[in-house]
Design an enzyme around this catalytic site. Structure first.
Site, short mmCIF file in Angstrom:
data_model
loop_
_atom_site.label_atom_id
_atom_site.label_comp_id
_atom_site.label_asym_id
_atom_site.label_seq_id
_atom_site.Cartn_x
_atom_site.Cartn_y
_atom_site.Cartn_z
CG ASP A 1 58.69 -15.51 60.54
OD1 ASP A 1 60.27 -16.00 60.38
OD2 ASP A 1 58.20 -15.56 61.89
N GLY A 2 56.51 -14.32 56.88
CA GLY A 2 55.85 -14.42 55.51
C GLY A 2 56.66 -14.31 54.09
CE1 TYR B 1 45.71 -22.98 61.57
CE2 TYR B 1 46.24 -23.65 59.27
CZ TYR B 1 45.23 -23.41 60.15
OH TYR B 1 44.00 -23.71 59.95
CG ASP C 1 37.52 -27.44 60.80
OD1 ASP C 1 36.47 -27.94 60.67
OD2 ASP C 1 37.60 -26.36 61.10
#
Ligand code: NAP
Ligand code: MN
Length: 267
Positions: free
Chosen positions: A51-52, A167, A154
């Site tokens: 996927d990257g 993510y 964050d």
């Protein structure tokens, strides 16, 4: 009849490079022109890797208008459709038109700085808004122009449906079937105090609504990540996050089943 152009992109693992060599030969034998550079004339883009690698290809071709297909040599591959063993079947299905096109929507962040300049970032998986490394960030969040919360934590992640398994899922967000066109807003380590209030779970927005983000006065550095590509800004006035007009067109074959991928990867 002269067959058209196919662009092949690959990551540099041994199995990917072997796959690239074999596939290139097979396609040339069938009369295709094959290059490793993006061309507007290409009828198909093939991406070899995980996927990257797929995300990298989509970005390096600047969200191409032609269809794209992934050959999975990485891990599971949510975007990737074909395994290297099935190359011949893929070529014959492709030539016979035995496929459908899955249009995936993307998410657009428009960052406006105090001098009025606008900068655009598009993500196939997500947009992340963060502060300086290891510091919490303070943000006023609005939905459809109406103030909704004063966030501290964050950061904020806005995922597409296709990006929901990346993510977003690690942060406790929901898995979304890519047939649903929506934005998922997931807080990253939100604080809840008397001064700052934020939802502790993801919220889902219909495709026609946008999210507004205004950094608190004390924030002098804001970072935007589109699919992991980081850009730092000073003097951000506001950020608008919305469904973009850009779509990515994936080739999908008969066996494609999103929920089977989910089951294989996560259960
Ligand atoms: P990376 O940090 O090397 O890899 C992140 C992982 O996410 C890889 O295992 C990748 O699969 C997988 N992935 C990417 N898109 C996915 C999707 N739509 N569904 C399910 N899994 C997916 O970074 P990268 O390979 O360049 O990918 C960028 C993406 O990494 C970002 O868009 C973000 O979603 C994700 N990311 C995740 C975390 C986390 O989960 N804590 C933190 C930062 C970034 P492959 O192994 O097949 O490449
Ligand atoms: Mn990766």
């Amino acid at each position: 009849m002269k067959k058209k152009l196919i662009n092949i992109f690959t990551n540099d693992t041994e199995v990917s490079l072997e796959t690239q060599a074999t596939l290139t030969k097979k396609l040339i034998d069938r009369g295709y022109t094959v290059t490793g550079e993006y061309s507007q004339e290409a009828e198909l883009i093939i991406c070899i890797g995980g996927d990257g690698a797929f995300l990298e290809t989509v970005h390096s071709c600047d969200f191409p208008s032609c269809p794209i297909i992934g050959i999975n040599t990485g891990h599971l591959g949510f975007f990737q459709e074909i395994s290297p063993e099935n190359m011949d079947k893929f070529i014959s299905d492709y030539e016979q038109g035995e496929y459908s096109i899955q249009d995936l929507s993307t998410v657009l962040a428009t960052v406006t700085t105090v001098d009025g300049r606008e900068n655009r970032h598009v993500g196939l998986n997500e947009i992340v808004i963060k502060g300086r490394q290891s510091y919490s960030v303070h943000l006023y969040i609005s939905i459809d122009g109406k103030p909704i919360e004063k966030f501290s934590g964050d950061g904020i992640l806005v995922a597409t449906s296709a990006g929901s398994t990346a993510y977003n899922y690690s942060l406790g967000g929901s898995i979304v079937d890519p047939r649903l066109k929506l934005l998922q807003v997931t807080p990253i380590a939100p604080m809840n105090t008397t001064a700052y209030r934020s939802f502790t779970s993801s919220v889902l927005l219909p495709a026609e609504l946008s999210l507004g983000v205004v950094p608190e006065f004390r924030e002098n550095r804001i970072f935007i990540m589109n699919d992991g590509i980081e850009t730092g800004y000073s003097n951000v006035r506001d950020i608008k996050v919305e469904v973009s007009d850009t779509t990515v067109h994936l080739l999908r074959f008969k066996d494609y089943d999103f929920w089977n991928k989910v089951k294989t990867k996560f259960l």
